[in-house]
Design a protein around this motif. Structure first.
Motif, PDB file in Angstrom:
ATOM      1  N   HIS A   1       0.832  -1.212   0.000  1.00 57.02           N
ATOM      2  CA  HIS A   1       0.000   0.000   0.000  1.00 57.02           C
ATOM      3  C   HIS A   1       0.860   1.252   0.000  1.00 57.02           C
ATOM      4  CE1 HIS A   1       0.680  -0.715   4.289  1.00 57.02           C
ATOM      5  NE2 HIS A   1       0.303   0.521   4.555  1.00 57.02           N
TER       6      HIS A   1
ATOM      7  N   HIS B   1       1.217   3.988   2.042  1.00 58.87           N
ATOM      8  CA  HIS B   1       1.795   4.695   3.195  1.00 58.87           C
ATOM      9  C   HIS B   1       3.313   4.813   3.062  1.00 58.87           C
ATOM     10  CE1 HIS B   1      -1.706   4.151   6.254  1.00 58.87           C
ATOM     11  NE2 HIS B   1      -1.670   5.376   5.772  1.00 58.87           N
TER      12      HIS B   1
ATOM     13  N   ASP C   1       5.727   4.606   5.122  1.00 61.12           N
ATOM     14  CA  ASP C   1       6.588   3.589   5.758  1.00 61.12           C
ATOM     15  C   ASP C   1       6.630   2.300   4.934  1.00 61.12           C
ATOM     16  OD1 ASP C   1       3.876   3.277   6.588  1.00 61.12           O
ATOM     17  OD2 ASP C   1       4.490   1.943   8.193  1.00 61.12           O
ATOM     18  N   HIS C   2       5.886   2.265   3.805  1.00 60.85           N
ATOM     19  CA  HIS C   2       5.942   1.129   2.869  1.00 60.85           C
ATOM     20  C   HIS C   2       6.423   1.561   1.480  1.00 60.85           C
ATOM     21  CE1 HIS C   2       3.687  -1.775   5.447  1.00 60.85           C
ATOM     22  NE2 HIS C   2       3.396  -0.636   6.031  1.00 60.85           N
TER      23      HIS C   2
ATOM     24  N   HIS D   1      -7.123  -1.681   4.715  1.00 57.75           N
ATOM     25  CA  HIS D   1      -6.375  -0.801   5.623  1.00 57.75           C
ATOM     26  C   HIS D   1      -6.482   0.672   5.198  1.00 57.75           C
ATOM     27  CE1 HIS D   1      -2.986   0.838   7.805  1.00 57.75           C
ATOM     28  NE2 HIS D   1      -2.265   0.966   6.720  1.00 57.75           N
TER      29      HIS D   1
ATOM     30  N   ASP E   1      -0.495  -4.195   5.719  1.00 58.95           N
ATOM     31  CA  ASP E   1      -1.197  -3.730   6.925  1.00 58.95           C
ATOM     32  C   ASP E   1      -2.660  -4.118   6.770  1.00 58.95           C
ATOM     33  OD1 ASP E   1       1.200  -2.680   7.598  1.00 58.95           O
ATOM     34  OD2 ASP E   1       0.552  -0.581   7.663  1.00 58.95           O
TER      35      ASP E   1
ATOM     36  N   HIS F   1      -5.947   0.152  11.569  1.00 56.89           N
ATOM     37  CA  HIS F   1      -5.275  -1.130  11.796  1.00 56.89           C
ATOM     38  C   HIS F   1      -6.153  -2.124  12.550  1.00 56.89           C
ATOM     39  CE1 HIS F   1      -1.108  -0.792  10.489  1.00 56.89           C
ATOM     40  NE2 HIS F   1      -1.194   0.480  10.755  1.00 56.89           N
TER      41      HIS F   1
HETATM   42 ZN   LIG Z   1      -0.135   1.457   6.540  1.00 55.29          ZN
END
Ligand SMILES: [Zn+2]
Length: 466
Positions: free
Chosen positions: A63, A65, A67-68, A163, A188, A406
């Motif tokens: 996805h 975000h 942090d990904h 998510h 996630d 989450h």
């Molecule tokens: Zn995420």
């Protein structure tokens, strides 16, 4: 043939998700995230990538975000040139998020330079908006539940993860000389009863599972959001004040719009104007209108009066001047603005004007980490430093939990219960050590699953001789 995995992030922490899979003839990176939070983690973003980016054949993103996805511009700059597979909705979302992150980093570097670092040490952004744009031509859209061949021996299928918009669970089918193995990456996972997004898809089989564990040690109490949100808005309205909501552009803002619209429809809060004052949140909301099959609001977006993203009380403010004009409003309004942690962006001028006014309310709808302005305000500090000035906090301050994107511990376990046979191994990823270990313990003790909590840079051989 062997299949190897190396955890280059997202192990023992919730950020920097990146797992490298290797077969004898293909190197695939699952997610390409930035580390966030503690300085010790953020420093990893500046280290050279743990493997030569030019030798990675392809990337799959679960996805959008940061942090990904946030390491993509740097990886491309360092030589990665293969395809990046992700769902159609993630493709649009990741463009918005990477451009925004690039802009923020350029601004931060400029600010650091003004603050006077050594002349020879010009602060550099991690990546610029231009670097972000270089990633775009490499993005390859896929659809949910349609198998895509990414190498002669690797097939990929994405399933809904619930998510954020477009978030996917990834299944890889790796075919060896003798056998075929299935690897499942949960990405996630979302909630089972999200008002907008569909619940995470059930996956019946996996030889090896990579399971997120953000809330592996936490059960979210069920909170009546309608009731709590309604009460704050009503009370503020009765005092003649304005309700100000710092919010994240992706997911949280759209969920708020859903709840506020429903409260107004039911007559539980007055039909006062709702202002969305964040160009990024507006762009993301547009994607919900475009990708109707990625959520379950589809039919209501067509029906007159039922669309939470388009109704007479709702106003989208893109321009800076329009944003500033909201400071003159004395009551009868709800303002949603970013950033959600009050760390920067337009929310700052709103807080500057609203915090000193005891009739107004500031309503936080997401977790406020230590050290952020949001956390200090929530902790009851008398003043809040904005634009170098200590602004008195007189407004009424509230926090509404329960809008998280989450799955909590119970939902993660429910998702695991849908496997018909238990995976050979389950790696607990994307969680603080404590959270991953807690979930690993439950899966081991209750279901006799073979669980592993990998460490940073640890690698494993998954199958030899398949
Ligand atoms: Zn995420």
């Amino acid at each position: 043939m062997d299949v190897k995995v190396k955890f280059m992030g997202g192990a023992g922490t919730v950020t920097g998700s990146r797992f490298l899979l290797e077969t004898d003839r293909f190197r695939l990176l699952i997610d390409c995230g930035l580390f966030q939070g503690l300085k010790e983690l953020r420093l990893r973003n500046w280290e050279s990538f743990p493997t030569d980016p030019a030798k990675i054949d392809a990337i799959v993103l679960t996805h959008a975000h940061i942090d990904h996805s946030g390491y993509l511009p740097k990886l491309v700059k360092e030589g990665f040139s293969g395809p990046i597979y992700l769902t159609e909705a993630s493709l649009e979302l990741v463009k918005i998020l990477l451009l925004d992150a690039g802009k923020l980093q350029e601004e931060e570097a400029k600010f650091a330079a003004q603050k006077g670092y050594s002349k020879h040490q010009k602060p550099l952004p991690q990546f610029t908006q231009e670097d972000a744009e270089r990633v775009f031509p490499m993005l390859k859209a896929i659809s949910f539940e349609q198998e895509v061949t990414i190498a002669d021996h690797i097939q990929l299928t994405a399933y809904n993860a619930g998510h954020i918009l477009g978030a996917a669970i990834i299944k890889l089918k790796v075919t060896g000389e003798n056998q075929e193995k299935k690897l499942v990456f949960s990405g996630d996972l979302g909630r089972y009863r999200d008002p907008i997004l569909n619940p995470p898809a059930d996956i019946p089989f996996a030889d090896v599972l990579f399971l997120e564990s953000t809330y592996g040690d936490r059960v979210n109490e069920s909170i009546d959001i309608d009731k709590r949100l309604g009460r704050v808005i009503r009370e503020t309205y009765q005092r003649g004040g304005v309700s100000l909501i710092p919010s994240f552009a992706v997911g949280r803002t759209q969920m708020l719009l859903f709840y506020l619209h429903r409260l107004q429809e039911k007559g539980l809060i007055p039909a006062i104007p709702i202002y969305v004052d964040s160009p990024m949140a507006i762009n993301v909301t547009e994607l919900y209108k475009k990708f109707v099959h990625y959520h379950h609001l589809g039919p209501s977006l067509e029906e007159k009066g039922a669309n939470p993203f388009l109704h007479p009380n709702l106003h989208y403010y893109r321009e800076q001047e329009a944003s500033m004009s909201l400071n003159h409003i004395k009551g009868d309004a709800i303002i949603i603005s970013a950033s959600g942690m009050a760390t920067g962006g337009r929310i700052l001028h709103h807080l500057y004007h609203r915090l000193p006014n005891e009739n107004d309310s500031v309503l936080f709808v997401g977790y406020q980490p230590e050290g952020t302005r949001g956390r200090k305000i929530l902790d009851g500090e008398d003043t809040c430093r904005i634009y170098g000035i200590d602004v008195p906090v007189k407004a009424s301050i509230h926090f509404i939990d329960g809008l998280s994107a989450h799955a909590d511990q119970a939902e993660l376990v429910t998702w695991c219960e849908n496997f018909i046979s238990k995976p050979k191994y389950t790696f607990l990823v994307h969680g603080e050590k404590k959270a991953s270990e807690k979930l690993a313990g439950i899966l081991k003790d209750t279901y006799a699953w073979n669980t592993i909590c990998p460490g940073y840079m640890e690698s494993f051989e998954l199958f030899s001789g398949i």
